[in-house]
Design a protein around this motif. Structure first.
Motif, PDB file in Angstrom:
ATOM      1  N   SER A 154      59.421 113.370  37.184  1.00  9.99           N
ATOM      2  CA  SER A 154      58.763 113.083  35.902  1.00  9.99           C
ATOM      3  C   SER A 154      59.798 113.189  34.782  1.00  9.99           C
ATOM      4  O   SER A 154      60.936 113.617  34.999  1.00  9.99           O
ATOM      5  CB  SER A 154      57.620 114.066  35.647  1.00  9.99           C
ATOM      6  N   VAL A 155      59.380 112.797  33.616  1.00 13.86           N
ATOM      7  CA  VAL A 155      60.296 112.873  32.467  1.00 13.86           C
ATOM      8  C   VAL A 155      60.760 114.304  32.234  1.00 13.86           C
ATOM      9  O   VAL A 155      61.927 114.560  31.929  1.00 13.86           O
ATOM     10  CB  VAL A 155      59.613 112.318  31.204  1.00 13.86           C
ATOM     11  N   VAL A 156      59.831 115.259  32.406  1.00 15.59           N
ATOM     12  CA  VAL A 156      60.169 116.668  32.190  1.00 15.59           C
ATOM     13  C   VAL A 156      61.254 117.109  33.162  1.00 15.59           C
ATOM     14  O   VAL A 156      62.099 117.956  32.838  1.00 15.59           O
ATOM     15  CB  VAL A 156      58.911 117.547  32.346  1.00 15.59           C
ATOM     16  N   SER A 157      61.257 116.505  34.353  1.00 19.73           N
ATOM     17  CA  SER A 157      62.244 116.895  35.371  1.00 19.73           C
ATOM     18  C   SER A 157      63.667 116.673  34.874  1.00 19.73           C
ATOM     19  O   SER A 157      64.589 117.415  35.231  1.00 19.73           O
ATOM     20  CB  SER A 157      62.021 116.095  36.659  1.00 19.73           C
ATOM     21  N   PHE A 158      63.842 115.658  34.043  1.00 19.62           N
ATOM     22  CA  PHE A 158      65.188 115.320  33.584  1.00 19.62           C
ATOM     23  C   PHE A 158      65.719 116.316  32.540  1.00 19.62           C
ATOM     24  O   PHE A 158      66.907 116.281  32.202  1.00 19.62           O
ATOM     25  CB  PHE A 158      65.204 113.906  33.007  1.00 19.62           C
ATOM     26  N   ALA A 159      64.852 117.190  32.048  1.00 27.07           N
ATOM     27  CA  ALA A 159      65.308 118.190  31.080  1.00 27.07           C
ATOM     28  C   ALA A 159      66.320 119.137  31.709  1.00 27.07           C
ATOM     29  O   ALA A 159      67.116 119.769  31.006  1.00 27.07           O
ATOM     30  CB  ALA A 159      64.111 118.975  30.539  1.00 27.07           C
ATOM     31  N   ARG A 160      66.304 119.210  33.042  1.00 32.53           N
ATOM     32  CA  ARG A 160      67.240 120.092  33.733  1.00 32.53           C
ATOM     33  C   ARG A 160      68.643 119.496  33.787  1.00 32.53           C
ATOM     34  O   ARG A 160      69.597 120.192  34.059  1.00 32.53           O
ATOM     35  CB  ARG A 160      66.752 120.365  35.163  1.00 32.53           C
ATOM     36  N   PHE A 161      68.751 118.236  33.530  1.00 32.81           N
ATOM     37  CA  PHE A 161      70.043 117.553  33.645  1.00 32.81           C
ATOM     38  C   PHE A 161      70.609 117.301  32.248  1.00 32.81           C
ATOM     39  O   PHE A 161      70.410 116.236  31.657  1.00 32.81           O
ATOM     40  CB  PHE A 161      69.890 116.246  34.425  1.00 32.81           C
ATOM     41  N   SER A 162      71.302 118.302  31.754  1.00 27.49           N
ATOM     42  CA  SER A 162      71.800 118.205  30.382  1.00 27.49           C
ATOM     43  C   SER A 162      72.869 117.133  30.212  1.00 27.49           C
ATOM     44  O   SER A 162      73.111 116.668  29.101  1.00 27.49           O
ATOM     45  CB  SER A 162      72.365 119.559  29.938  1.00 27.49           C
ATOM     46  N   ASP A 163      73.478 116.692  31.333  1.00 24.94           N
ATOM     47  CA  ASP A 163      74.558 115.715  31.206  1.00 24.94           C
ATOM     48  C   ASP A 163      74.066 114.317  30.836  1.00 24.94           C
ATOM     49  O   ASP A 163      74.869 113.453  30.480  1.00 24.94           O
ATOM     50  CB  ASP A 163      75.370 115.652  32.498  1.00 24.94           C
ATOM     51  N   ILE A 164      72.767 114.100  30.883  1.00 31.66           N
ATOM     52  CA  ILE A 164      72.271 112.766  30.517  1.00 31.66           C
ATOM     53  C   ILE A 164      71.981 112.661  29.023  1.00 31.66           C
ATOM     54  O   ILE A 164      71.668 111.587  28.529  1.00 31.66           O
ATOM     55  CB  ILE A 164      70.994 112.397  31.313  1.00 31.66           C
ATOM     56  N   PHE A 165      72.093 113.794  28.320  1.00 35.13           N
ATOM     57  CA  PHE A 165      71.827 113.797  26.879  1.00 35.13           C
ATOM     58  C   PHE A 165      73.119 114.029  26.097  1.00 35.13           C
ATOM     59  O   PHE A 165      73.979 114.805  26.508  1.00 35.13           O
ATOM     60  CB  PHE A 165      70.822 114.894  26.506  1.00 35.13           C
ATOM     61  N   SER A 166      73.229 113.374  25.005  1.00 39.89           N
ATOM     62  CA  SER A 166      74.343 113.576  24.081  1.00 39.89           C
ATOM     63  C   SER A 166      73.771 113.893  22.709  1.00 39.89           C
ATOM     64  O   SER A 166      72.906 113.149  22.217  1.00 39.89           O
ATOM     65  CB  SER A 166      75.233 112.332  23.999  1.00 39.89           C
ATOM     66  N   VAL A 167      74.215 115.019  22.143  1.00 39.70           N
ATOM     67  CA  VAL A 167      73.720 115.442  20.834  1.00 39.70           C
ATOM     68  C   VAL A 167      74.802 115.152  19.791  1.00 39.70           C
ATOM     69  O   VAL A 167      75.946 115.606  19.920  1.00 39.70           O
ATOM     70  CB  VAL A 167      73.375 116.938  20.830  1.00 39.70           C
ATOM     71  N   HIS A 168      74.440 114.399  18.796  1.00 42.34           N
ATOM     72  CA  HIS A 168      75.381 114.023  17.752  1.00 42.34           C
ATOM     73  C   HIS A 168      74.913 114.594  16.420  1.00 42.34           C
ATOM     74  O   HIS A 168      73.794 114.350  15.987  1.00 42.34           O
ATOM     75  CB  HIS A 168      75.481 112.490  17.653  1.00 42.34           C
ATOM     76  N   LYS A 169      75.801 115.397  15.818  1.00 42.66           N
ATOM     77  CA  LYS A 169      75.506 115.958  14.504  1.00 42.66           C
ATOM     78  C   LYS A 169      76.602 115.531  13.529  1.00 42.66           C
ATOM     79  O   LYS A 169      77.780 115.510  13.900  1.00 42.66           O
ATOM     80  CB  LYS A 169      75.442 117.489  14.559  1.00 42.66           C
ATOM     81  N   PRO A 170      76.235 115.227  12.320  1.00 42.77           N
ATOM     82  CA  PRO A 170      77.265 114.875  11.335  1.00 42.77           C
ATOM     83  C   PRO A 170      78.127 116.093  11.007  1.00 42.77           C
ATOM     84  O   PRO A 170      77.704 117.232  11.193  1.00 42.77           O
ATOM     85  CB  PRO A 170      76.442 114.430  10.122  1.00 42.77           C
ATOM     86  N   ALA A 171      79.341 115.853  10.571  1.00 47.34           N
ATOM     87  CA  ALA A 171      80.239 116.946  10.212  1.00 47.34           C
ATOM     88  C   ALA A 171      79.598 117.797   9.117  1.00 47.34           C
ATOM     89  O   ALA A 171      79.059 117.264   8.138  1.00 47.34           O
ATOM     90  CB  ALA A 171      81.580 116.389   9.742  1.00 47.34           C
TER      91      ALA A 171
END
Length: 294
Positions: free
Chosen positions: A106-123
Protein backbone atom coordinates in the motif's frame (compact mmCIF):
# COMPACT_ATOMS: atom_id res chain seq x y z
CA UNK A 1 30.33 38.58 43.82
CA UNK A 2 32.15 35.29 43.31
CA UNK A 3 30.63 32.61 41.10
CA UNK A 4 30.86 28.87 41.13
CA UNK A 5 32.11 27.21 37.96
CA UNK A 6 29.32 24.66 38.27
CA UNK A 7 26.04 25.66 36.66
CA UNK A 8 23.10 24.66 34.51
CA UNK A 9 20.62 26.56 32.36
CA UNK A 10 17.98 25.57 29.84
CA UNK A 11 15.57 27.30 27.49
CA UNK A 12 12.90 25.61 25.38
CA UNK A 13 10.90 28.02 23.26
CA UNK A 14 9.34 28.75 19.87
CA UNK A 15 10.71 31.74 17.94
CA UNK A 16 9.43 32.71 14.50
CA UNK A 17 7.61 29.39 14.17
CA UNK A 18 10.75 27.38 15.02
CA UNK A 19 11.20 25.18 18.11
CA UNK A 20 14.56 25.94 19.70
CA UNK A 21 16.08 24.29 22.75
CA UNK A 22 19.34 25.46 24.32
CA UNK A 23 20.92 23.71 27.27
CA UNK A 24 24.16 24.78 28.94
CA UNK A 25 26.06 23.21 31.81
CA UNK A 26 29.56 23.49 33.23
CA UNK A 27 32.07 22.09 35.70
CA UNK A 28 35.30 23.55 37.05
CA UNK A 29 38.28 23.94 34.76
CA UNK A 30 41.51 25.90 34.90
CA UNK A 31 40.63 27.82 31.73
CA UNK A 32 37.62 28.51 29.50
CA UNK A 33 36.81 25.40 27.50
CA UNK A 34 33.72 25.43 25.30
CA UNK A 35 32.03 22.56 23.50
CA UNK A 36 28.86 23.00 21.44
CA UNK A 37 26.61 20.41 19.85
CA UNK A 38 24.37 21.77 17.13
CA UNK A 39 22.50 20.05 14.28
CA UNK A 40 24.84 19.24 11.39
CA UNK A 41 23.56 21.96 9.06
CA UNK A 42 23.89 24.65 11.73
CA UNK A 43 27.60 24.42 12.40
CA UNK A 44 27.95 28.13 11.63
CA UNK A 45 26.47 28.80 15.08
CA UNK A 46 29.33 27.26 17.06
CA UNK A 47 31.76 30.18 17.09
CA UNK A 48 28.99 32.72 17.60
CA UNK A 49 27.67 30.82 20.62
CA UNK A 50 31.19 30.40 22.01
CA UNK A 51 31.85 34.14 21.84
CA UNK A 52 28.42 34.86 23.29
CA UNK A 53 29.01 32.62 26.31
CA UNK A 54 32.61 33.76 26.75
CA UNK A 55 31.40 37.37 26.99
CA UNK A 56 29.84 36.49 30.36
CA UNK A 57 31.76 33.42 31.50
CA UNK A 58 35.55 33.41 31.86
CA UNK A 59 36.37 29.98 33.31
CA UNK A 60 34.94 26.50 33.35
CA UNK A 61 34.37 23.53 31.07
CA UNK A 62 31.21 24.56 29.25
CA UNK A 63 28.99 22.14 27.33
CA UNK A 64 26.15 23.55 25.23
CA UNK A 65 23.47 21.56 23.41
CA UNK A 66 21.28 23.19 20.75
CA UNK A 67 18.22 21.66 19.11
CA UNK A 68 16.57 23.49 16.19
CA UNK A 69 13.26 22.37 14.75
CA UNK A 70 11.98 23.10 11.27
CA UNK A 71 10.24 26.43 10.84
CA UNK A 72 6.60 26.32 9.81
CA UNK A 73 7.29 29.48 7.79
CA UNK A 74 9.79 27.81 5.46
CA UNK A 75 8.20 25.98 2.46
CA UNK A 76 9.32 22.38 2.03
CA UNK A 77 9.12 20.51 -1.28
CA UNK A 78 8.98 16.71 -1.15
CA UNK A 79 9.50 14.86 -4.45
CA UNK A 80 9.18 11.16 -5.26
CA UNK A 81 11.67 9.08 -7.23
CA UNK A 82 9.13 7.33 -9.45
CA UNK A 83 11.66 5.02 -11.10
CA UNK A 84 12.66 3.74 -7.70
CA UNK A 85 9.01 3.30 -6.69
CA UNK A 86 8.38 1.29 -9.87
CA UNK A 87 11.38 -0.85 -9.05
CA UNK A 88 10.01 -1.59 -5.57
CA UNK A 89 6.56 -2.43 -6.97
CA UNK A 90 7.99 -4.83 -9.57
CA UNK A 91 10.19 -6.46 -6.95
CA UNK A 92 7.27 -7.06 -4.57
CA UNK A 93 5.12 -8.41 -7.48
CA UNK A 94 7.90 -10.83 -8.37
CA UNK A 95 8.14 -12.02 -4.76
CA UNK A 96 4.34 -12.47 -4.62
CA UNK A 97 4.18 -14.44 -7.91
CA UNK A 98 7.22 -16.57 -7.15
CA UNK A 99 6.33 -17.60 -3.62
CA UNK A 100 2.55 -17.33 -3.65
CA UNK A 101 2.57 -14.59 -1.04
CA UNK A 102 -0.22 -12.02 -0.96
CA UNK A 103 0.97 -8.70 -2.34
CA UNK A 104 -0.53 -6.35 0.26
CA UNK A 105 1.60 -3.38 -0.74
CA UNK A 106 0.00 0.00 0.00
CA UNK A 107 1.02 3.62 -0.17
CA UNK A 108 1.73 3.58 3.57
CA UNK A 109 4.17 0.72 3.01
CA UNK A 110 6.44 3.02 1.03
CA UNK A 111 6.91 5.29 4.06
CA UNK A 112 9.53 2.79 5.21
CA UNK A 113 11.65 3.47 2.15
CA UNK A 114 13.10 6.89 2.75
CA UNK A 115 15.30 6.66 -0.35
CA UNK A 116 12.33 7.24 -2.64
CA UNK A 117 11.70 10.69 -1.16
CA UNK A 118 13.75 13.83 -1.62
CA UNK A 119 13.18 16.80 0.68
CA UNK A 120 14.09 20.18 -0.73
CA UNK A 121 14.26 23.26 1.47
CA UNK A 122 15.34 26.72 0.38
CA UNK A 123 18.55 28.08 1.87
CA UNK A 124 17.82 29.49 5.30
CA UNK A 125 18.77 32.97 6.47
CA UNK A 126 21.80 32.38 8.72
CA UNK A 127 21.58 35.81 10.34
CA UNK A 128 17.94 35.27 11.24
CA UNK A 129 18.60 31.79 12.61
CA UNK A 130 21.58 33.10 14.57
CA UNK A 131 19.47 35.87 16.10
CA UNK A 132 16.74 33.40 17.08
CA UNK A 133 19.16 30.91 18.63
CA UNK A 134 21.04 33.65 20.50
CA UNK A 135 17.73 34.86 21.91
CA UNK A 136 17.05 31.41 23.34
CA UNK A 137 20.70 31.07 24.41
CA UNK A 138 20.47 34.33 26.35
CA UNK A 139 17.58 32.99 28.42
CA UNK A 140 19.47 29.75 29.11
CA UNK A 141 22.65 31.67 29.91
CA UNK A 142 20.83 33.98 32.34
CA UNK A 143 19.55 30.95 34.23
CA UNK A 144 23.01 29.38 34.08
CA UNK A 145 24.75 32.48 35.46
CA UNK A 146 22.12 32.88 38.19
CA UNK A 147 22.79 29.34 39.38
CA UNK A 148 26.57 29.98 39.42
CA UNK A 149 26.00 33.15 41.46
CA UNK A 150 23.75 31.33 43.91
CA UNK A 151 26.37 28.62 44.39
CA UNK A 152 28.99 31.35 44.70
CA UNK A 153 27.15 32.98 47.60
CA UNK A 154 27.02 29.64 49.42
CA UNK A 155 30.74 29.11 48.82
CA UNK A 156 31.52 32.63 50.07
CA UNK A 157 29.64 31.98 53.31
CA UNK A 158 31.41 28.67 53.84
CA UNK A 159 34.85 30.16 53.15
CA UNK A 160 34.29 33.09 55.51
CA UNK A 161 33.09 30.74 58.26
CA UNK A 162 36.19 28.61 57.88
CA UNK A 163 38.37 31.73 57.80
CA UNK A 164 36.82 32.84 61.09
CA UNK A 165 37.59 29.42 62.55
CA UNK A 166 41.22 29.67 61.44
CA UNK A 167 41.61 33.18 62.85
CA UNK A 168 40.25 32.04 66.21
CA UNK A 169 42.86 29.27 66.24
CA UNK A 170 45.54 31.81 65.31
CA UNK A 171 44.52 33.86 68.35
CA UNK A 172 44.94 30.78 70.52
CA UNK A 173 48.40 30.17 69.07
CA UNK A 174 49.40 33.80 69.67
CA UNK A 175 48.22 33.52 73.25
CA UNK A 176 49.85 30.17 73.86
CA UNK A 177 53.20 30.82 72.14
CA UNK A 178 54.75 33.13 74.83
CA UNK A 179 53.72 30.64 77.50
CA UNK A 180 55.77 27.93 75.82
CA UNK A 181 58.88 30.12 76.25
CA UNK A 182 58.19 30.56 79.97
CA UNK A 183 57.56 26.82 80.31
CA UNK A 184 60.83 26.11 78.52
CA UNK A 185 62.70 28.39 80.92
CA UNK A 186 61.17 26.60 83.91
CA UNK A 187 62.04 23.18 82.48
CA UNK A 188 65.56 24.31 81.70
CA UNK A 189 66.16 25.64 85.21
CA UNK A 190 64.68 22.52 86.78
CA UNK A 191 66.83 20.27 84.62
CA UNK A 192 69.97 22.23 85.51
CA UNK A 193 69.11 22.06 89.21
CA UNK A 194 68.65 18.31 88.99
CA UNK A 195 71.93 17.93 87.14
CA UNK A 196 73.85 20.06 89.60
CA UNK A 197 72.07 18.84 92.73
CA UNK A 198 75.04 16.75 93.83
CA UNK A 199 77.60 19.46 93.09
CA UNK A 200 78.09 22.76 94.78
CA UNK A 201 77.92 24.80 91.57
CA UNK A 202 76.12 28.08 91.07
CA UNK A 203 73.64 28.41 88.22
CA UNK A 204 74.72 30.88 85.54
CA UNK A 205 71.54 32.92 85.17
CA UNK A 206 72.93 34.86 82.21
CA UNK A 207 73.56 31.63 80.33
CA UNK A 208 70.02 30.51 81.04
CA UNK A 209 68.64 33.82 79.75
CA UNK A 210 70.69 33.42 76.60
CA UNK A 211 69.39 29.89 76.03
CA UNK A 212 65.81 31.03 76.60
CA UNK A 213 66.29 33.93 74.20
CA UNK A 214 67.57 31.57 71.52
CA UNK A 215 64.61 29.27 72.07
CA UNK A 216 62.15 32.19 71.99
CA UNK A 217 63.58 33.37 68.67
CA UNK A 218 63.43 29.86 67.26
CA UNK A 219 59.77 29.28 68.13
CA UNK A 220 58.52 32.83 67.49
CA UNK A 221 55.56 32.75 65.09
CA UNK A 222 54.46 36.37 65.31
CA UNK A 223 55.62 37.19 61.77
CA UNK A 224 53.77 34.20 60.33
CA UNK A 225 50.54 34.89 62.19
CA UNK A 226 50.63 38.55 61.11
CA UNK A 227 51.06 37.51 57.46
CA UNK A 228 48.33 34.91 57.85
CA UNK A 229 45.95 37.58 59.09
CA UNK A 230 46.95 39.80 56.18
CA UNK A 231 46.17 37.01 53.73
CA UNK A 232 42.72 36.59 55.23
CA UNK A 233 42.03 40.30 54.88
CA UNK A 234 42.99 40.07 51.22
CA UNK A 235 40.80 36.99 50.85
CA UNK A 236 37.78 38.91 52.15
CA UNK A 237 38.45 41.68 49.62
CA UNK A 238 38.65 39.20 46.74
CA UNK A 239 35.41 37.51 47.80
CA UNK A 240 33.57 40.80 47.20
CA UNK A 241 35.03 41.47 43.74
CA UNK A 242 32.65 41.70 40.79
CA UNK A 243 35.14 40.02 38.48
CA UNK A 244 36.53 36.47 38.27
CA UNK A 245 39.04 36.03 41.09
CA UNK A 246 39.38 32.26 41.38
CA UNK A 247 43.05 32.22 40.38
CA UNK A 248 43.93 35.11 42.70
CA UNK A 249 42.23 33.42 45.63
CA UNK A 250 43.98 30.16 44.78
CA UNK A 251 47.32 31.97 45.07
CA UNK A 252 46.31 33.46 48.45
CA UNK A 253 45.41 29.97 49.70
CA UNK A 254 48.86 28.71 48.69
CA UNK A 255 50.45 31.52 50.70
CA UNK A 256 48.25 30.71 53.70
CA UNK A 257 49.30 27.09 53.54
CA UNK A 258 52.95 28.14 53.37
CA UNK A 259 52.59 30.24 56.53
CA UNK A 260 50.81 27.39 58.30
CA UNK A 261 53.65 25.01 57.36
CA UNK A 262 56.21 27.47 58.70
CA UNK A 263 54.33 27.79 61.98
CA UNK A 264 54.14 24.02 62.19
CA UNK A 265 57.90 23.71 61.73
CA UNK A 266 58.56 26.19 64.54
CA UNK A 267 56.24 25.12 67.33
CA UNK A 268 57.78 22.88 69.98
CA UNK A 269 54.57 22.31 71.89
CA UNK A 270 52.09 19.47 71.37
CA UNK A 271 49.08 21.70 71.96
CA UNK A 272 50.25 24.19 69.34
CA UNK A 273 51.10 21.38 66.94
CA UNK A 274 47.51 20.13 67.11
CA UNK A 275 46.22 23.63 66.49
CA UNK A 276 48.42 23.94 63.40
CA UNK A 277 46.95 20.69 62.11
CA UNK A 278 43.46 22.17 62.60
CA UNK A 279 44.48 25.29 60.65
CA UNK A 280 45.87 23.25 57.76
CA UNK A 281 42.73 21.12 57.70
CA UNK A 282 40.52 24.22 57.38
CA UNK A 283 42.79 25.74 54.73
CA UNK A 284 42.55 22.54 52.70
CA UNK A 285 38.75 22.67 52.87
CA UNK A 286 38.86 26.29 51.68
CA UNK A 287 41.22 25.27 48.87
CA UNK A 288 38.73 22.62 47.71
CA UNK A 289 36.04 25.29 47.53
CA UNK A 290 38.32 27.73 45.73
CA UNK A 291 39.01 25.17 42.99
CA UNK A 292 35.41 25.70 41.87
CA UNK A 293 35.43 29.51 41.91
CA UNK A 294 35.37 31.24 38.53
Amino acid sequence: MIRSMTGFGRCETVINGREITVEIKSVNHRYFEFSCRTPRSYGFLDDKLKNFVNSRVSRGKIDMFVSIGASDEVPVDVTVNHQLVSGYINAFKEISDTYGIENDLSVVSFARFSDIFSVHKPAEDEEKITADVLQAAETALNSFVTMRETEGRKMRTDILNRAATILSIVEEIEERSPKTVAEYEMRLIEKIKQTLSDNDVNIDEQRILTEVAVFADKVAVAEETVRLRSHFEQLKVFLDYDEPVGRKIDFIIQEMNREANTIGSKVQDAILAHKVVDIKSEIEKIREQVQNIE
